[in-house]
Design a protein around this motif. Structure first.
Motif, PDB file in Angstrom:
ATOM      1  N   ALA A  79       0.937  -1.534   0.141  1.00  0.00           N
ATOM      2  CA  ALA A  79       0.228   0.137  -0.091  1.00  0.00           C
ATOM      3  C   ALA A  79       1.266   1.216  -0.283  1.00  0.00           C
ATOM      4  CB  ALA A  79      -0.673   0.294   0.809  1.00  0.00           C
ATOM      5  N   HIS A  80       2.027   1.415   0.288  1.00  0.00           N
ATOM      6  CA  HIS A  80       3.343   2.214   0.605  1.00  0.00           C
ATOM      7  C   HIS A  80       3.945   2.474  -1.193  1.00  0.00           C
ATOM      8  CE1 HIS A  80       1.906   2.638   4.611  1.00  0.00           C
ATOM      9  NE2 HIS A  80       2.366   1.954   5.229  1.00  0.00           N
ATOM     10  N   GLY A  81       3.601   1.790  -1.986  1.00  0.00           N
ATOM     11  CA  GLY A  81       4.396   1.638  -3.103  1.00  0.00           C
ATOM     12  C   GLY A  81       5.909   0.670  -3.236  1.00  0.00           C
ATOM     13  N   ARG A  82       6.032   0.217  -2.527  1.00  0.00           N
ATOM     14  CA  ARG A  82       7.050  -0.617  -1.915  1.00  0.00           C
ATOM     15  C   ARG A  82       7.317  -1.855  -2.931  1.00  0.00           C
ATOM     16  NH1 ARG A  82       6.807   0.416   4.206  1.00  0.00           N
ATOM     17  NH2 ARG A  82       5.752  -1.046   4.212  1.00  0.00           N
ATOM     18  N   ALA A  83       8.261  -2.102  -3.296  1.00  0.00           N
ATOM     19  CA  ALA A  83       8.552  -3.587  -4.481  1.00  0.00           C
ATOM     20  C   ALA A  83       8.683  -4.905  -3.267  1.00  0.00           C
ATOM     21  CB  ALA A  83       8.672  -3.447  -5.449  1.00  0.00           C
ATOM     22  N   LEU A 117      12.293  -2.454  -1.852  1.00  0.00           N
ATOM     23  CA  LEU A 117      12.117  -1.388  -2.016  1.00  0.00           C
ATOM     24  C   LEU A 117      11.162  -0.628  -2.352  1.00  0.00           C
ATOM     25  CD1 LEU A 117      13.796  -3.771  -4.232  1.00  0.00           C
ATOM     26  CD2 LEU A 117      14.379  -2.149  -5.703  1.00  0.00           C
ATOM     27  N   GLY A 118      12.021   0.329  -1.568  1.00  0.00           N
ATOM     28  CA  GLY A 118      10.686   1.316  -1.677  1.00  0.00           C
ATOM     29  C   GLY A 118      10.625   2.278  -2.772  1.00  0.00           C
ATOM     30  N   ALA A 119       9.577   3.242  -2.921  1.00  0.00           N
ATOM     31  CA  ALA A 119       9.170   3.511  -3.651  1.00  0.00           C
ATOM     32  C   ALA A 119      10.441   4.140  -4.819  1.00  0.00           C
ATOM     33  CB  ALA A 119       8.070   4.458  -3.780  1.00  0.00           C
ATOM     34  N   GLU A 120      11.061   4.669  -4.036  1.00  0.00           N
ATOM     35  CA  GLU A 120      12.336   5.628  -5.397  1.00  0.00           C
ATOM     36  C   GLU A 120      13.117   4.460  -5.931  1.00  0.00           C
ATOM     37  OE1 GLU A 120      13.693   3.749  -1.575  1.00  0.00           O
ATOM     38  OE2 GLU A 120      12.404   5.121  -1.590  1.00  0.00           O
ATOM     39  N   GLY A 121      13.116   3.048  -5.396  1.00  0.00           N
ATOM     40  CA  GLY A 121      13.410   2.244  -5.518  1.00  0.00           C
ATOM     41  C   GLY A 121      14.798   1.040  -5.719  1.00  0.00           C
ATOM     42  N   PHE A 122      14.918   1.837  -3.872  1.00  0.00           N
ATOM     43  CA  PHE A 122      16.190   1.020  -2.878  1.00  0.00           C
ATOM     44  C   PHE A 122      15.722   0.167  -1.675  1.00  0.00           C
ATOM     45  CE2 PHE A 122      17.640   5.168  -5.088  1.00  0.00           C
ATOM     46  CZ  PHE A 122      18.606   5.414  -6.038  1.00  0.00           C
ATOM     47  N   LEU A 123      17.066  -0.453  -1.751  1.00  0.00           N
ATOM     48  CA  LEU A 123      16.514  -1.594  -0.747  1.00  0.00           C
ATOM     49  C   LEU A 123      16.095  -0.455   0.436  1.00  0.00           C
ATOM     50  CD1 LEU A 123      19.350  -3.527  -0.638  1.00  0.00           C
ATOM     51  CD2 LEU A 123      16.975  -4.687  -1.443  1.00  0.00           C
ATOM     52  N   ASP A 124      15.022  -1.019   1.133  1.00  0.00           N
ATOM     53  CA  ASP A 124      14.312  -0.525   1.987  1.00  0.00           C
ATOM     54  C   ASP A 124      15.336  -0.447   4.029  1.00  0.00           C
ATOM     55  OD1 ASP A 124      12.525   0.788   4.826  1.00  0.00           O
ATOM     56  OD2 ASP A 124      10.734  -0.195   3.559  1.00  0.00           O
ATOM     57  N   PRO A 125      15.794  -0.146   4.133  1.00  0.00           N
ATOM     58  CA  PRO A 125      16.723  -0.351   5.258  1.00  0.00           C
ATOM     59  C   PRO A 125      15.734  -0.647   6.737  1.00  0.00           C
ATOM     60  CG  PRO A 125      17.246   2.001   5.089  1.00  0.00           C
ATOM     61  CD  PRO A 125      15.686   1.911   3.809  1.00  0.00           C
ATOM     62  N   THR A 126      14.228  -0.075   6.693  1.00  0.00           N
ATOM     63  CA  THR A 126      13.513  -0.944   8.083  1.00  0.00           C
ATOM     64  C   THR A 126      13.361  -2.394   7.541  1.00  0.00           C
ATOM     65  OG1 THR A 126      11.892  -0.006   7.242  1.00  0.00           O
ATOM     66  CG2 THR A 126      12.413   1.780   8.019  1.00  0.00           C
ATOM     67  N   GLY A 131      14.049  -6.041   7.672  1.00  0.00           N
ATOM     68  CA  GLY A 131      15.232  -6.937   8.096  1.00  0.00           C
ATOM     69  C   GLY A 131      16.873  -6.865   8.069  1.00  0.00           C
ATOM     70  N   ASP A 132      17.305  -7.096   7.135  1.00  0.00           N
ATOM     71  CA  ASP A 132      19.064  -6.719   7.068  1.00  0.00           C
ATOM     72  C   ASP A 132      19.076  -6.148   6.202  1.00  0.00           C
ATOM     73  OD1 ASP A 132      21.261  -6.611   8.281  1.00  0.00           O
ATOM     74  OD2 ASP A 132      21.949  -8.827   8.157  1.00  0.00           O
ATOM     75  N   GLY A 133      18.588  -4.520   6.607  1.00  0.00           N
ATOM     76  CA  GLY A 133      19.513  -3.677   5.187  1.00  0.00           C
ATOM     77  C   GLY A 133      18.560  -3.994   3.937  1.00  0.00           C
ATOM     78  N   GLY A 134      17.274  -4.184   3.746  1.00  0.00           N
ATOM     79  CA  GLY A 134      16.344  -4.235   3.301  1.00  0.00           C
ATOM     80  C   GLY A 134      16.155  -5.950   2.561  1.00  0.00           C
ATOM     81  N   VAL A 135      16.559  -6.908   3.192  1.00  0.00           N
ATOM     82  CA  VAL A 135      16.400  -8.215   2.547  1.00  0.00           C
ATOM     83  C   VAL A 135      16.197  -9.220   3.953  1.00  0.00           C
ATOM     84  CG1 VAL A 135      17.650  -7.802   0.621  1.00  0.00           C
ATOM     85  CG2 VAL A 135      18.729  -8.867   2.471  1.00  0.00           C
ATOM     86  N   ARG A 136      15.759 -10.320   3.254  1.00  0.00           N
ATOM     87  CA  ARG A 136      16.039 -11.412   4.662  1.00  0.00           C
ATOM     88  C   ARG A 136      15.650 -12.465   3.929  1.00  0.00           C
ATOM     89  NH1 ARG A 136      13.199 -12.923  10.392  1.00  0.00           N
ATOM     90  NH2 ARG A 136      13.890 -14.615   9.694  1.00  0.00           N
ATOM     91  N   VAL A 137      16.756 -13.054   4.869  1.00  0.00           N
ATOM     92  CA  VAL A 137      17.192 -14.779   4.043  1.00  0.00           C
ATOM     93  C   VAL A 137      16.253 -15.454   5.028  1.00  0.00           C
ATOM     94  CG1 VAL A 137      19.242 -16.374   3.035  1.00  0.00           C
ATOM     95  CG2 VAL A 137      18.765 -14.271   2.809  1.00  0.00           C
ATOM     96  N   VAL A 138      15.211 -16.657   4.985  1.00  0.00           N
ATOM     97  CA  VAL A 138      15.027 -17.887   5.586  1.00  0.00           C
ATOM     98  C   VAL A 138      14.869 -18.859   4.909  1.00  0.00           C
ATOM     99  CG1 VAL A 138      12.718 -18.416   6.732  1.00  0.00           C
ATOM    100  CG2 VAL A 138      13.194 -16.512   6.298  1.00  0.00           C
TER     101      VAL A 138
END
Length: 183
Positions: free
Chosen positions: A90-94, A113-122, A124-131
């Motif tokens: 809903a916030h335009g994040r991919a 990724l945030g709406a601007e196209g960069f990893l979202d630091p909020t 997981g771990d710097g924008g990614v999560r591995v499970v």
């Protein structure tokens, strides 16, 4: 009119193979593309956004694209990456899902990724999560993703259970990318 006669194309790196695996519309009418390829910089997930007219949105990421390198950083070396599913919240994040890991030992890989196209630091771990769904030395694949109104992220795929038989796997993550134990 969209693109050139209704079609558009984007080359990530000249002379290298890239696969488009999913696409989604963002709130502004842009088309976010998720894919992966075999490039001089490794097998990586690449995100691209096109404007509503089909032209590359150069304001997204770095000149219209984001190559996700964070999975390598977490692994401490080069890992294979493949994308399969994509959703826009809903916030335009991919939110893109797939797998990442050394050859033949992959885990669920989720990036936001945030709406601007960069990893979202909020996230997981710097924008990614591995499970790691099924334990060491097994291959898990995340194929689909949906984001609920609450922001909870549902990731579906398969993982080997009881030896090598693949089973359906469903993972719920909170908005921050923690495993949602209440699911």
């Amino acid at each position: 009119a969209y693109g050139d006669g209704g079609c558009t194309a984007y080359t990530v790196e000249q002379g290298h193979v890239a696969y488009l695996t999913d696409a989604a519309l963002d709130p502004a009418g842009g088309v976010v593309l998720a894919g992966y390829g075999y490039f001089t910089f490794g097998q990586k997930i690449v995100m691209v956004r096109l404007r509503p007219d089909g032209a590359l949105d150069t304001g997204y990421g770095t000149n219209g694209r984001t190559v996700i390198l964070r999975f390598d950083e977490l692994a401490g070396g080069t890992v294979y990456q493949q994308s399969y599913g994509l959703a826009i919240d809903a916030h335009g994040r991919a939110v893109v899902v797939g797998d990442s890991g050394p050859a033949n030992v992959h885990d669920f890989a989720i990036a936001r990724l945030g709406a601007e196209g960069f990893l979202d630091p909020t996230f997981g771990d710097g924008g990614v999560r591995v499970v790691d769904f099924s334990g060491q030395q097994q291959t898990d694949h995340a194929y689909a993703v949906a984001v609920q109104r609450s922001g909870r992220i549902l990731v579906a795929g398969y993982a080997p259970f009881a030896g090598t038989d693949p089973g359906l796997a469903l993972l719920a993550l909170t908005v921050e990318a923690d495993v949602d134990a209440h699911f």
